[in-house]
Design a protein around this motif. Sequence first.
Motif, short mmCIF file in Angstrom:
data_model
loop_
_atom_site.label_atom_id
_atom_site.label_comp_id
_atom_site.label_asym_id
_atom_site.label_seq_id
_atom_site.Cartn_x
_atom_site.Cartn_y
_atom_site.Cartn_z
N HIS A 142 0.84 -1.19 0.00
CA HIS A 142 0.00 0.00 0.00
C HIS A 142 0.88 1.25 0.00
O HIS A 142 1.81 1.36 0.80
CB HIS A 142 -0.90 -0.01 1.23
N CYS A 143 0.59 2.17 -0.91
CA CYS A 143 1.35 3.42 -0.94
C CYS A 143 0.53 4.50 -0.27
O CYS A 143 -0.59 4.79 -0.69
CB CYS A 143 1.68 3.83 -2.38
N SER A 144 1.11 5.10 0.76
CA SER A 144 0.34 6.11 1.51
C SER A 144 0.24 7.43 0.74
O SER A 144 -0.66 8.22 0.99
CB SER A 144 0.97 6.33 2.88
N VAL A 145 1.14 7.66 -0.21
CA VAL A 145 1.05 8.90 -1.00
C VAL A 145 -0.05 8.75 -2.06
O VAL A 145 -0.89 9.63 -2.24
CB VAL A 145 2.40 9.23 -1.69
N CYS A 146 -0.06 7.61 -2.76
CA CYS A 146 -1.06 7.37 -3.80
C CYS A 146 -2.42 7.01 -3.17
O CYS A 146 -3.45 7.14 -3.81
CB CYS A 146 -0.65 6.23 -4.73
N GLY A 147 -2.38 6.50 -1.94
CA GLY A 147 -3.62 6.09 -1.27
C GLY A 147 -4.22 4.83 -1.86
O GLY A 147 -5.43 4.63 -1.83
N HIS A 155 8.99 1.95 -4.82
CA HIS A 155 8.94 3.11 -3.93
C HIS A 155 8.12 4.20 -4.60
O HIS A 155 7.86 4.13 -5.80
CB HIS A 155 10.35 3.62 -3.62
N HIS A 156 7.72 5.18 -3.81
CA HIS A 156 7.03 6.34 -4.40
C HIS A 156 8.05 7.46 -4.49
O HIS A 156 8.67 7.83 -3.50
CB HIS A 156 5.85 6.77 -3.53
N CYS A 157 8.23 7.99 -5.67
CA CYS A 157 9.25 9.05 -5.79
C CYS A 157 8.67 10.28 -6.45
O CYS A 157 8.05 10.20 -7.51
CB CYS A 157 10.47 8.56 -6.55
N ASN A 162 5.08 9.85 -9.40
CA ASN A 162 4.31 8.61 -9.56
C ASN A 162 4.92 7.55 -8.64
O ASN A 162 6.04 7.70 -8.15
CB ASN A 162 4.40 8.14 -11.02
N CYS A 163 4.15 6.50 -8.46
CA CYS A 163 4.69 5.36 -7.76
C CYS A 163 5.49 4.54 -8.78
O CYS A 163 5.16 4.54 -9.95
CB CYS A 163 3.55 4.50 -7.23
N VAL A 164 6.52 3.87 -8.31
CA VAL A 164 7.27 2.98 -9.19
C VAL A 164 6.87 1.56 -8.81
O VAL A 164 7.08 1.14 -7.67
CB VAL A 164 8.78 3.21 -9.05
#
Length: 307
Positions: A142-147, A155-157, A162-164
């Motif tokens: 789960h990516c907390s930035v993308c939700g 990682h999210h960069c 964008n998420c990678v």
Amino acid sequence: MAWNVFKFCTALRGLGSVMIFIVLGVVGVTYYALVVVNYGPSLFHGDLDSLIALAVLLLFHSLLVMLLWSYFSVLSTDPGGVPLNWKPMVDEEKGDVDPLLGSEHTGVGLGVDQENMVANPASEAVRFCRKCNLFKPPRCHHCSVCGRCILKMDHHCVWVVNCVGAKNYKYFLLFLFYTFLETTLVTLSLLPHFIAFFSDREIPGTPGTIAATFLTFVLNLAFALSVLGFLIMHISLVAANTTTIEAFEKKRTSTWRYDIGRKKNFEQVFGKDKRFWLIPAYSEEDIRQMPELQGLEYPSRPNLDAL
Ligand SMILES: [Zn+2]
Ligand SMILES: [Zn+2]
């Protein structure tokens, strides 16, 4: 190792698309200093100067096309989300049935602590994301930035806004690769001009062009060194079939189930078709024949489950 610009990823979270303008700004200043101020005019000097300028400019523009193509591919490609109604597979060979799958459970009101993993007969844990209310496929986080949950999240960069993940990791690696080549070329090309700052010779140009050349050299040197460190790290991750997140998880296990040999690990990211290795795209045949490119299924070492 010099100052690592990528360390600022986390600190810059939330800047969003402003990062695109920062990246394009660095490209713009570099283009101005290298092409407009220095090597463009050298084309007309004649003799060896013109030949060197021609070679530098051809290489610079070719790498720039590949760099921007890769950059906008990472940026515009969905890293991979969990399809609605996705459920973990039942291992029929072993005759075991996941008790969660035999009922109407959708995750809401599961009898188990949803934060925890549920033991699966196939030795792979069935994981559930309480925030998305969905089962998590293997290697998904789960990516907390993308939700949302991202397949094979690396990682999210913010540099690529964008998420990678599974579907754009190759494009991200190519972006790193071409950024390293381009910034190294710029650094080496401007090195004689940089050294000239510290000599007694008079430097041609206005204060503006001199400042642009100086800034471009320093920026590109910083990026080249930072990206080199990042590139080395990702080469070792690809070779071992591990994502950045999994590198931490891996420390808890003695054997890594997804490591199926360097060549196959590489193909899982870059595809089998050599013609597509250096461009941010996959051949249609690879997409059809390699389910791992979709991010939901990954082959694992055959005898590991029995250990
Ligand atoms: Zn989630
Ligand atoms: Zn993300």
